[in-house]
Design a protein around this motif. Structure first.
Motif, PDB file in Angstrom:
ATOM      1  N   GLY A  46       0.845  -1.198   0.000  1.00 34.06           N
ATOM      2  CA  GLY A  46       0.000   0.000   0.000  1.00 34.06           C
ATOM      3  C   GLY A  46       0.874   1.239   0.000  1.00 34.06           C
ATOM      4  N   SER A  47       0.262   2.393  -0.017  1.00 36.46           N
ATOM      5  CA  SER A  47       1.047   3.636  -0.040  1.00 36.46           C
ATOM      6  C   SER A  47       0.178   4.813   0.371  1.00 36.46           C
ATOM      7  CB  SER A  47       1.625   3.886  -1.433  1.00 36.46           C
ATOM      8  OG  SER A  47       0.588   4.107  -2.376  1.00 36.46           O
ATOM      9  N   PHE A  48       0.825   5.936   0.677  1.00 36.52           N
ATOM     10  CA  PHE A  48       0.123   7.201   0.863  1.00 36.52           C
ATOM     11  C   PHE A  48       0.992   8.327   0.342  1.00 36.52           C
ATOM     12  CE2 PHE A  48       2.417   6.621   4.884  1.00 36.52           C
ATOM     13  CZ  PHE A  48       2.983   7.869   5.104  1.00 36.52           C
ATOM     14  N   THR A  49       0.352   9.458   0.048  1.00 37.00           N
ATOM     15  CA  THR A  49       1.018  10.596  -0.587  1.00 37.00           C
ATOM     16  C   THR A  49       1.305  11.700   0.416  1.00 37.00           C
ATOM     17  OG1 THR A  49      -0.025  10.113  -2.719  1.00 37.00           O
ATOM     18  CG2 THR A  49       0.787  12.358  -2.385  1.00 37.00           C
ATOM     19  N   VAL A  50       2.465  12.305   0.269  1.00 37.19           N
ATOM     20  CA  VAL A  50       2.853  13.484   1.056  1.00 37.19           C
ATOM     21  C   VAL A  50       2.942  14.656   0.084  1.00 37.19           C
ATOM     22  CG1 VAL A  50       4.601  14.530   2.536  1.00 37.19           C
ATOM     23  CG2 VAL A  50       4.161  12.065   2.672  1.00 37.19           C
ATOM     24  N   THR A  51       2.106  15.666   0.271  1.00 39.88           N
ATOM     25  CA  THR A  51       2.132  16.845  -0.592  1.00 39.88           C
ATOM     26  C   THR A  51       3.129  17.841  -0.025  1.00 39.88           C
ATOM     27  OG1 THR A  51      -0.200  16.532  -1.148  1.00 39.88           O
ATOM     28  CG2 THR A  51       0.763  18.684  -1.638  1.00 39.88           C
ATOM     29  N   TYR A  52       4.177  18.098  -0.783  1.00 42.06           N
ATOM     30  CA  TYR A  52       5.244  18.968  -0.305  1.00 42.06           C
ATOM     31  C   TYR A  52       4.812  20.428  -0.285  1.00 42.06           C
ATOM     32  CZ  TYR A  52       8.395  14.983  -1.021  1.00 42.06           C
ATOM     33  OH  TYR A  52       8.999  13.772  -0.968  1.00 42.06           O
ATOM     34  N   SER A  53       5.568  21.216   0.438  1.00 39.53           N
ATOM     35  CA  SER A  53       5.314  22.647   0.519  1.00 39.53           C
ATOM     36  C   SER A  53       5.894  23.382  -0.684  1.00 39.53           C
ATOM     37  CB  SER A  53       5.922  23.194   1.816  1.00 39.53           C
ATOM     38  OG  SER A  53       5.807  24.593   1.870  1.00 39.53           O
ATOM     39  N   GLN A  54       7.077  22.968  -1.107  1.00 45.09           N
ATOM     40  CA  GLN A  54       7.785  23.614  -2.210  1.00 45.09           C
ATOM     41  C   GLN A  54       8.517  22.563  -3.032  1.00 45.09           C
ATOM     42  OE1 GLN A  54       8.789  27.280  -2.728  1.00 45.09           O
ATOM     43  NE2 GLN A  54       6.831  27.606  -1.730  1.00 45.09           N
ATOM     44  N   PRO A  55       8.723  22.800  -4.335  1.00 43.11           N
ATOM     45  CA  PRO A  55       9.603  21.917  -5.102  1.00 43.11           C
ATOM     46  C   PRO A  55      10.984  21.878  -4.449  1.00 43.11           C
ATOM     47  CG  PRO A  55       8.379  23.343  -6.577  1.00 43.11           C
ATOM     48  CD  PRO A  55       8.096  23.832  -5.184  1.00 43.11           C
ATOM     49  N   GLY A  56      11.558  20.703  -4.359  1.00 40.87           N
ATOM     50  CA  GLY A  56      12.841  20.555  -3.668  1.00 40.87           C
ATOM     51  C   GLY A  56      12.691  19.931  -2.296  1.00 40.87           C
ATOM     52  N   ASP A  57      11.462  19.919  -1.757  1.00 41.08           N
ATOM     53  CA  ASP A  57      11.215  19.222  -0.494  1.00 41.08           C
ATOM     54  C   ASP A  57      11.420  17.723  -0.705  1.00 41.08           C
ATOM     55  OD1 ASP A  57      10.588  21.628   0.606  1.00 41.08           O
ATOM     56  OD2 ASP A  57       8.458  21.212   0.893  1.00 41.08           O
ATOM     57  N   HIS A  58      11.789  17.038   0.352  1.00 39.38           N
ATOM     58  CA  HIS A  58      11.984  15.593   0.252  1.00 39.38           C
ATOM     59  C   HIS A  58      11.843  14.948   1.624  1.00 39.38           C
ATOM     60  CE1 HIS A  58      15.881  17.571   0.904  1.00 39.38           C
ATOM     61  NE2 HIS A  58      16.228  16.495   1.608  1.00 39.38           N
ATOM     62  N   ILE A  59      11.577  13.650   1.629  1.00 40.98           N
ATOM     63  CA  ILE A  59      11.342  12.891   2.849  1.00 40.98           C
ATOM     64  C   ILE A  59      12.657  12.330   3.386  1.00 40.98           C
ATOM     65  CG2 ILE A  59      10.181  10.852   3.811  1.00 40.98           C
ATOM     66  CD1 ILE A  59       8.044  11.272   1.595  1.00 40.98           C
ATOM     67  N   LYS A  60      12.853  12.450   4.694  1.00 42.54           N
ATOM     68  CA  LYS A  60      14.029  11.877   5.349  1.00 42.54           C
ATOM     69  C   LYS A  60      13.608  11.246   6.672  1.00 42.54           C
ATOM     70  CE  LYS A  60      18.009  13.870   5.369  1.00 42.54           C
ATOM     71  NZ  LYS A  60      19.136  14.827   5.598  1.00 42.54           N
ATOM     72  N   ASN A  61      14.489  10.427   7.207  1.00 45.31           N
ATOM     73  CA  ASN A  61      14.319   9.829   8.543  1.00 45.31           C
ATOM     74  C   ASN A  61      13.027   9.024   8.656  1.00 45.31           C
ATOM     75  OD1 ASN A  61      16.679  11.272   9.238  1.00 45.31           O
ATOM     76  ND2 ASN A  61      15.472  13.054   9.856  1.00 45.31           N
ATOM     77  N   LEU A  62      12.701   8.282   7.605  1.00 43.93           N
ATOM     78  CA  LEU A  62      11.508   7.439   7.627  1.00 43.93           C
ATOM     79  C   LEU A  62      11.736   6.253   8.561  1.00 43.93           C
ATOM     80  CD1 LEU A  62       8.730   6.583   6.529  1.00 43.93           C
ATOM     81  CD2 LEU A  62       9.923   5.493   4.609  1.00 43.93           C
ATOM     82  N   LYS A  63      10.842   6.069   9.506  1.00 37.59           N
ATOM     83  CA  LYS A  63      10.991   4.995  10.489  1.00 37.59           C
ATOM     84  C   LYS A  63       9.654   4.283  10.709  1.00 37.59           C
ATOM     85  CE  LYS A  63      14.694   7.325  13.043  1.00 37.59           C
ATOM     86  NZ  LYS A  63      15.102   7.908  14.354  1.00 37.59           N
ATOM     87  N   SER A  64       9.730   2.956  10.798  1.00 35.67           N
ATOM     88  CA  SER A  64       8.569   2.149  11.146  1.00 35.67           C
ATOM     89  C   SER A  64       8.648   1.771  12.614  1.00 35.67           C
ATOM     90  CB  SER A  64       8.519   0.878  10.286  1.00 35.67           C
ATOM     91  OG  SER A  64       7.532  -0.013  10.768  1.00 35.67           O
ATOM     92  N   GLY A  65       7.496   1.794  13.280  1.00 36.40           N
ATOM     93  CA  GLY A  65       7.476   1.476  14.702  1.00 36.40           C
ATOM     94  C   GLY A  65       7.473  -0.011  14.993  1.00 36.40           C
TER      95      GLY A  65
END
Length: 270
Positions: A46-65
């Motif tokens: 499955g998946s979900f979307t993250v809508t960024y604030s500005q071009p150039g934004d990116h996801i870091k420090n992704l952690k599963s509990g």
């Protein structure tokens, strides 16, 4: 007179300040948007979307509990869409895989292009077994042939406990006389005619009319040597049932599509 002039200058200064302040606010970046909770099926990606604030934004420090939930940054789209005000945006996607049913937590940060942290997020992930559709019965049977010459079937659909059925509709194919140019700028002379699809609602356990029209495509292409014409008229006529449902966990409405037995159509379209 001097006092009036001084007061006027003060008012003008306040107005200019307010205008500048309003302008500053209008150019501020929109906040990053991510869901608070998502619902996925066990042993299915499955998946979900993250809508960024500005071009150039990116996801870091992704952690599963939990070790039972596998996560990955599964996508990144820069300047993916344009807002009504002309502003650009971009999106990221987080992919999920749950090994067994349960409630999990995913945490991640969003950074801007300069490496500065913009926001932190925590998402609840609800993993349930079985997906949306629990059972499909055609003419009272869960097992049915892939192909048929019948013109109609009776369809009953049952959803799993986490979902609520809202409506059902089956596809209806109809002819169109409109030609489409596959190139937006019209640079070539190809014109293609396709069938169009609409949907007709029916009640659960009711009749679905299998489409009597075979799928059709007509293409013509002007070349230096003359006109090229081709057409396809399939033996198979496909009908799809659209299932609209409410996800009881997230509160969101979504759709699934189920293929009906394919009707064999021998009548020539033209």
């Amino acid at each position: 007179m001097k006092r009036i002039r001084k007061t006027w200058y003060s008012l003008m200064a306040v107005m200019i300040f307010l205008i500048l302040l309003t302008g500053a606010v209008s150019v501020q970046a929109a906040p990053v948007k991510a869901p608070k909770k998502v619902h996925i099926s066990v042993q299915s990606v499955g998946s979900f979307t993250v809508t960024y604030s500005q071009p150039g934004d990116h996801i870091k420090n992704l952690k599963s509990g939990s070790k039972m939930l596998v996560t990955k940054v599964g996508g990144h789209c820069v300047d993916y869409y344009y807002g009504s005000d002309g502003s650009t945006g971009s999106e990221g996607q987080i992919s999920l895989y749950a090994k067994k049913p349960g409630t999990y937590t995913v945490k991640f940060d969003v950074y801007n292009k300069n490496g500065q942290k913009r926001s932190s997020h925590k998402v609840k992930v609800y993993a349930t077994a079985g997906g949306v559709i629990k059972e499909v019965k055609i003419n009272g049977k869960s097992s049915y042939p892939a192909f048929t010459t019948a013109s109609r079937v009776k369809v009953k659909i049952k959803l799993n406990a986490s979902y609520k059925l809202k409506s059902l509709a089956y596809s209806v194919r109809y002819k169109t006389s409109a030609a489409e140019d596959p190139d937006a700028d019209g640079s070539d002379d190809i014109s293609e005619k396709y069938d169009r699809i609409s949907y007709k609602k029916f009640s659960n356990g009711g009749i679905v009319k299998l489409d009597p029209m075979s799928s059709f495509k007509h293409t013509s292409h002007e070349t230096e040597d003359g006109t090229y014409i081709s057409w396809t008229d399939s033996l198979a006529s496909e009908t799809t049932v659209r299932v609209t449902y409410l996800d009881k966990i997230t509160g969101e409405t979504d759709t699934e599509y189920i293929e009906m037995p394919v009707r064999l159509v021998t009548r020539q379209r033209f």
